[in-house]
Design a protein around this motif. Structure first.
Motif, PDB file in Angstrom:
ATOM      1  N   GLU A  28       0.828  -1.199   0.000  1.00 25.51           N
ATOM      2  CA  GLU A  28       0.000   0.000   0.000  1.00 25.51           C
ATOM      3  C   GLU A  28       0.868   1.256   0.000  1.00 25.51           C
ATOM      4  O   GLU A  28       0.606   2.217  -0.741  1.00 25.51           O
ATOM      5  CB  GLU A  28      -0.910   0.011   1.235  1.00 25.51           C
ATOM      6  N   GLN A  29       1.901   1.243   0.823  1.00 23.51           N
ATOM      7  CA  GLN A  29       2.791   2.398   0.896  1.00 23.51           C
ATOM      8  C   GLN A  29       3.481   2.642  -0.442  1.00 23.51           C
ATOM      9  O   GLN A  29       3.568   3.776  -0.924  1.00 23.51           O
ATOM     10  CB  GLN A  29       3.844   2.188   1.986  1.00 23.51           C
ATOM     11  N   GLN A  30       3.976   1.559  -1.050  1.00 22.94           N
ATOM     12  CA  GLN A  30       4.634   1.716  -2.350  1.00 22.94           C
ATOM     13  C   GLN A  30       3.679   2.320  -3.379  1.00 22.94           C
ATOM     14  O   GLN A  30       4.042   3.223  -4.137  1.00 22.94           O
ATOM     15  CB  GLN A  30       5.129   0.356  -2.855  1.00 22.94           C
ATOM     16  N   ALA A  31       2.419   1.808  -3.363  1.00 24.48           N
ATOM     17  CA  ALA A  31       1.438   2.307  -4.322  1.00 24.48           C
ATOM     18  C   ALA A  31       1.143   3.782  -4.089  1.00 24.48           C
ATOM     19  O   ALA A  31       1.037   4.571  -5.036  1.00 24.48           O
ATOM     20  CB  ALA A  31       0.148   1.479  -4.214  1.00 24.48           C
ATOM     21  N   ASN A  32       1.024   4.164  -2.833  1.00 25.44           N
ATOM     22  CA  ASN A  32       0.736   5.570  -2.515  1.00 25.44           C
ATOM     23  C   ASN A  32       1.883   6.487  -2.945  1.00 25.44           C
ATOM     24  O   ASN A  32       1.675   7.541  -3.554  1.00 25.44           O
ATOM     25  CB  ASN A  32       0.481   5.720  -1.010  1.00 25.44           C
ATOM     26  N   TYR A  33       3.095   6.080  -2.595  1.00 24.23           N
ATOM     27  CA  TYR A  33       4.254   6.896  -2.984  1.00 24.23           C
ATOM     28  C   TYR A  33       4.390   6.971  -4.499  1.00 24.23           C
ATOM     29  O   TYR A  33       4.691   8.027  -5.074  1.00 24.23           O
ATOM     30  CB  TYR A  33       5.531   6.310  -2.383  1.00 24.23           C
ATOM     31  N   LEU A  34       4.156   5.839  -5.170  1.00 20.48           N
ATOM     32  CA  LEU A  34       4.279   5.791  -6.614  1.00 20.48           C
ATOM     33  C   LEU A  34       3.221   6.675  -7.278  1.00 20.48           C
ATOM     34  O   LEU A  34       3.496   7.392  -8.259  1.00 20.48           O
ATOM     35  CB  LEU A  34       4.166   4.351  -7.103  1.00 20.48           C
ATOM     36  N   ASN A  35       2.030   6.638  -6.716  1.00 18.32           N
ATOM     37  CA  ASN A  35       0.940   7.466  -7.237  1.00 18.32           C
ATOM     38  C   ASN A  35       1.289   8.953  -7.103  1.00 18.32           C
ATOM     39  O   ASN A  35       1.121   9.735  -8.041  1.00 18.32           O
ATOM     40  CB  ASN A  35      -0.349   7.149  -6.477  1.00 18.32           C
ATOM     41  N   ARG A  36       1.808   9.329  -5.924  1.00 17.71           N
ATOM     42  CA  ARG A  36       2.172  10.727  -5.711  1.00 17.71           C
ATOM     43  C   ARG A  36       3.346  11.129  -6.611  1.00 17.71           C
ATOM     44  O   ARG A  36       3.402  12.251  -7.124  1.00 17.71           O
ATOM     45  CB  ARG A  36       2.521  10.968  -4.234  1.00 17.71           C
ATOM     46  N   ALA A  37       4.304  10.204  -6.819  1.00 10.85           N
ATOM     47  CA  ALA A  37       5.434  10.492  -7.706  1.00 10.85           C
ATOM     48  C   ALA A  37       4.944  10.762  -9.125  1.00 10.85           C
ATOM     49  O   ALA A  37       5.408  11.694  -9.796  1.00 10.85           O
ATOM     50  CB  ALA A  37       6.422   9.332  -7.702  1.00 10.85           C
ATOM     51  N   GLN A  38       3.963   9.939  -9.575  1.00  9.08           N
ATOM     52  CA  GLN A  38       3.408  10.140 -10.912  1.00  9.08           C
ATOM     53  C   GLN A  38       2.715  11.494 -11.018  1.00  9.08           C
ATOM     54  O   GLN A  38       2.866  12.222 -12.008  1.00  9.08           O
ATOM     55  CB  GLN A  38       2.412   9.019 -11.228  1.00  9.08           C
ATOM     56  N   GLU A  39       1.972  11.871  -9.982  1.00 12.43           N
ATOM     57  CA  GLU A  39       1.270  13.150  -9.985  1.00 12.43           C
ATOM     58  C   GLU A  39       2.271  14.324 -10.058  1.00 12.43           C
ATOM     59  O   GLU A  39       2.055  15.284 -10.805  1.00 12.43           O
ATOM     60  CB  GLU A  39       0.401  13.274  -8.725  1.00 12.43           C
ATOM     61  N   GLN A  40       3.332  14.216  -9.281  1.00  7.60           N
ATOM     62  CA  GLN A  40       4.335  15.284  -9.290  1.00  7.60           C
ATOM     63  C   GLN A  40       5.063  15.344 -10.632  1.00  7.60           C
ATOM     64  O   GLN A  40       5.350  16.430 -11.143  1.00  7.60           O
ATOM     65  CB  GLN A  40       5.356  15.076  -8.152  1.00  7.60           C
ATOM     66  N   TYR A  41       5.326  14.182 -11.209  1.00  2.88           N
ATOM     67  CA  TYR A  41       5.988  14.134 -12.518  1.00  2.88           C
ATOM     68  C   TYR A  41       5.097  14.768 -13.586  1.00  2.88           C
ATOM     69  O   TYR A  41       5.561  15.559 -14.415  1.00  2.88           O
ATOM     70  CB  TYR A  41       6.310  12.689 -12.887  1.00  2.88           C
ATOM     71  N   ASP A  42       3.796  14.433 -13.528  1.00  3.93           N
ATOM     72  CA  ASP A  42       2.855  15.010 -14.491  1.00  3.93           C
ATOM     73  C   ASP A  42       2.742  16.520 -14.326  1.00  3.93           C
ATOM     74  O   ASP A  42       2.461  17.241 -15.287  1.00  3.93           O
ATOM     75  CB  ASP A  42       1.475  14.365 -14.335  1.00  3.93           C
ATOM     76  N   ALA A  43       2.969  16.997 -13.098  1.00  7.13           N
ATOM     77  CA  ALA A  43       2.909  18.439 -12.816  1.00  7.13           C
ATOM     78  C   ALA A  43       4.252  19.127 -13.062  1.00  7.13           C
ATOM     79  O   ALA A  43       4.439  20.292 -12.683  1.00  7.13           O
ATOM     80  CB  ALA A  43       2.461  18.667 -11.375  1.00  7.13           C
ATOM     81  N   ASP A  44       5.209  18.393 -13.658  1.00  8.65           N
ATOM     82  CA  ASP A  44       6.548  18.925 -13.974  1.00  8.65           C
ATOM     83  C   ASP A  44       7.329  19.325 -12.728  1.00  8.65           C
ATOM     84  O   ASP A  44       8.153  20.255 -12.771  1.00  8.65           O
ATOM     85  CB  ASP A  44       6.463  20.120 -14.928  1.00  8.65           C
ATOM     86  N   ASP A  45       7.076  18.645 -11.623  1.00  5.62           N
ATOM     87  CA  ASP A  45       7.846  18.901 -10.403  1.00  5.62           C
ATOM     88  C   ASP A  45       8.713  17.676 -10.130  1.00  5.62           C
ATOM     89  O   ASP A  45       8.392  16.825  -9.308  1.00  5.62           O
ATOM     90  CB  ASP A  45       6.913  19.185  -9.221  1.00  5.62           C
TER      91      ASP A  45
END
Length: 796
Positions: A28-45
């Motif tokens: 669950e933790q990996q999925a949450n972190y991965l999801n947030r990483a994808q969101e930040q990447y999509d936001a160019d951060d």
């Protein structure tokens, strides 16, 4: 984008597992972190995305999705080593994971034809998992197209297009294949791709290249504007459009574009800075100034905008430019931007205005705030070198290199400092380090080669120079050093071969012919040398160096009238050149025409009153004529302008000695040695004055110190001084030893034999004394002590 699909799939799977109650808290933790990483990447951060991925990899370093996304982030920074590493790990941890294989295939393709087989391996591995994968087919197509297998390239690209209509990669292959064969078909392929993928900039870039190739200027400009409309903050498209308009001689349109940008809103500070620089380069200075001033009002703490305004003023109003930099200092005080402003003021003051005081003051301010500031330390090192404070310069440069060991400029300067400090081995180490970091650096090559040549290590120098010239055959300075090395070794044919290489370059023809003349002169091929120098003067009639060598060569061959004629003709053609007048003076002086020589030197000084060499020559000519007081005035006039000119001080001291103003002469030589304690002539003459006219224990001690370095020389006059000092110190054994060497070096000098005869006399060897004294008096020679020698011979 392709990579998003894997995240969605993985997250969906994890959610299902969670709902079924089979997911651990770690997953669950990996999925949450991965999801947030994808969101930040999509936001160019990317920075925040990296932090989230770090959390994933701390839990599970083998997570392939995290490795893949990390590879994409590193690709944004063009850090291809990290891209390759993380893609490889993603493939290793999940061999069936298609996306990293596609990305790896694309990366391998960038490495060139040598990586084609590995590129195909990745594409084939994907097709084994997904036979209809369009990306893999397109990857195979680009490899086949590069290998010239056009039929296979078309086949693979068509399979990709069948699977994914308008696929950009496959369409690009079709464009490359058909550009020359069927331009309309090529355009149709890329237009179809753009229609299906209207927001894909890569497809439009491909079409743009096609339009440029077909010289469709209007269509290309329209497409540039379309790309800009799609991404209005992307500076690259503006840069390319402006360059394209300039290339097509549409500067008015370029100016209009920049003017419109100046009044259009843009949020990006980087865009504003670029716009200021672009306006400045196009010389739209009024618009640039007003635009940037407006930006500064809106963003007063963005100091880079003020730097941009300073650069705008640089070419037209240096004072205004400096005032803006001083505003930054006042606002930022001890901050990094204030330090950069101080550095800019210092650099411009020194490089453009030769204003050392301002440059040094700024550097010192920087060092008070930050004692290890690289720019300030480098600048202070320059000043210390100028002041002959070589140790201080070395200390500053070592401080720079301690924290920045890859600074080639600092290493080169350190080499100069060690050279000035006569630490040649350390200088070579510094230059070698610079070359290791930047093997093709022309300055480094020249510095180390010159030092090696000076040391007589010709083999090492030639190896460096030849290797450099293989890559940079147009480097004339490297050719010159190689020629110098060959001349010093008397390898005349090798030297001439290199001069011919220079002569093949249109821009270096005259220089090559001049150097050919130099080689011929050094090898005593005087007629051929004269021909070469005359050829240079035909190519470049104002070339003073060639004229100087031509005149000297003519004098060597006895063609004095020819040399005079050349000089007269040249002086008439170039009346403002000073050196030909000095040359003319030296020709007249060599033939004993003192008045004509004096006239030439005075004419040179009328053109350039600050020319020290002409002032020195004038004094010498007056002294040679026997007009000693006029010569003394000439030296004094020169010293009014250059009080530390060693040549003038030495000549004046020698003239004072001739005038029997011995104490003034002593003071003059001491003034020379205060500037440079290693001046040999001043050391010798001062020692002899002290011995002959001021004998005392104190004078002998000073003379002993001055002449200590003469023991190892073979120069007769220096040995004589040392030996005569031993005589006056009543060390007659040492006097005889040294004076015999002086006579052996130059037995025709009467005073040397007088001094040796006196040493023999003091040692009780009257026979040898009489022989030397009689030889000293031969031909009625007159010297200091000749009367004493004559009386002693009578007694013996």
């Amino acid at each position: 984008m392709q990579y998003k699909s894997f995240v969605i799939t993985v997250l969906t799977q994890l959610m299902l597992i969670t709902l079924l109650g089979a997911c651990s808290s770690s997953e669950e933790q990996q999925a949450n972190y991965l999801n947030r990483a994808q969101e930040q990447y999509d936001a160019d951060d990317s920075k925040k995305a990296r932090l989230e991925l770090r959390n994933v990899l701390q839990i599970n370093p083998y997570n392939p999705q995290a490795r893949y996304l990390l590879a994409l982030i590193h690709a944004q920074d063009a850090n291809w080593r990290e891209v390759s590493k993380n893609l490889s790990l993603a493939i290793e941890y999940a061999p069936d994971f298609i996306d990293p294989r596609i990305k790896m295939g694309g990366l391998l393709f960038r490495y060139g034809p040598s990586a084609d087989e590995k590129t195909l391996e990745q594409a084939d591995a994907v097709l084994a998992l997904d036979p209809d994968n369009a990306d893999a087919r397109a990857l195979r197509a680009v490899v086949f197209q590069r290998q010239g297998e056009e039929a296979d390239a078309i086949s693979e690209a068509q399979l990709a297009l069948d699977s994914v209509p308008g696929h950009v990669g496959a369409s690009s292959v079709m464009v490359k294949v058909y550009t020359d064969q069927d331009a309309e078909l090529a355009l149709a392929y890329i237009d179809t791709s753009i229609e299906i993928n209207p927001s894909d900039s890569v497809a439009k870039e491909v079409k743009l290249a096609l339009l440029n190739r077909q010289d469709e200027t209007a269509a290309a400009i329209a497409l540039y504007n379309e790309l800009i409309a799609d991404d209005p903050e992307n500076i690259v498209y503006y840069v390319r459009l402006l360059a394209y308009l300039s290339e097509k001689d549409r500067d008015d349109e370029a100016d209009a574009l920049l003017s419109s940008l100046a009044i259009s809103p843009r949020d990006s500070i980087d865009f504003k800075i670029w716009l200021a620089q672009a306006l400045n380069r196009k010389n739209l200075l009024d618009i640039a100034e007003n635009t940037v001033k407006g930006f500064i009002i809106d963003y007063p703490e963005e100091y880079e905008l003020r730097f941009a305004l300073s650069r705008i003023y640089m070419t037209s109003d240096r004072t205004a430019s400096n005032n803006v930099l001083r505003e930054i200092i006042a606002l930022d005080v001890d901050g990094a931007d204030a330090q950069s402003a101080r550095g800019a003021i210092a650099a411009f003051a020194w490089m453009l205005d030769n204003d050392r005081a301002t440059a040094e003051a700024m550097a010192n301010e920087m060092l008070v705030i930050e004692e290890g500031n690289h720019h300030a330390l480098q600048l202070r090192a320059i000043f210390r070198l100028l002041d002959n404070n070589n140790i201080g310069a070395i200390s500053d440069l070592r401080a720079v290199l301690k924290s920045n060991p890859t600074s080639v400029a600092s290493l080169l300067m350190l080499g100069e400092a060690h050279t000035a400090n006569n630490s040649m081995d350390l200088a070579l180490d510094a230059y070698r380090s610079a070359l290791e970091l930047s093997p093709n650096d022309g300055t480094g090559v020249q510095k180390i080669s010159q030092l090696l040549i000076n040391q007589g290590n010709y083999t090492a120098a030639e190896s460096i120079l030849i290797s450099h010239l293989e890559q940079f055959p147009a480097n004339a300075d490297a050719h010159v050093l190689l020629i110098e090395s060959y001349i010093l070794q008397q390898r005349w044919n090798d030297a001439l071969t290199v001069t011919r290489e220079l002569e093949k370059q249109d821009q270096q023809l005259a220089r090559g012919v001049y150097l050919r003349g130099r080689v011929l002169y050094a090898s005593k091929e005087y007629p051929a040398a004269i021909t070469a120098f005359e050829e240079v003067l035909q190519l470049e009639p104002s070339a003073v160096e060639a004229l100087s060598y031509l005149v000297n060569t003519m004098l060597v061959t006895g063609e004095v009238s020819g040399a005079e004629a050349y000089l007269l003709k040249h002086i008439e053609a170039y009346p403002q050149q000073v050196h030909p007048l000095e040359l003319q003076g030296s020709v007249y002086l060599s033939s004993g025409d003192f008045d004509a020589a004096i006239e030439s030197y005075r004419a040179a000084l009328l053109i350039d009153p600050q020319r020290g060499s002409a002032q020195v020559a004038l004094g010498r000519a007056l002294q040679a004529k026997g007009d000693l007081l006029a010569a003394l005035k000439a030296y004094d006039d020169g010293l009014q302008l250059w009080p530390k000119n060693v040549d003038l001080l030495t000549l004046k001291a020698g003239l004072l000695e001739a005038l029997k103003r011995h104490q003034d002469a002593v003071d003059g030589y001491n003034a020379v040695l205060a500037i440079n304690e290693d001046e040999v002539i001043a050391s010798n003459n001062l020692a002899m004055l002290l011995i002959d006219y001021f004998p005392s224990e104190e004078s002998f001690a000073r003379a002993f110190q001055l002449t200590s370095k003469f023991e190892d020389t073979n120069i007769a006059v220096l040995l004589d001084t040392r030996g005569w000092l031993y005589y006056h110190m009543e060390d007659y054994v040492s006097a005889k030893r040294v004076l015999k060497r002086a006579v052996a070096a130059d037995g025709d000098e009467s005073i040397f034999r007088f001094h040796l005869g006196m040493a023999y006399y003091r040692l009780g060897d009257n026979t040898s004394a009489k022989i030397e004294l009689e030889k000293s008096l031969a031909n009625d020679a007159k010297f200091v002590g000749s009367d004493e020698a004559s009386e002693l011979v009578k007694k013996l």
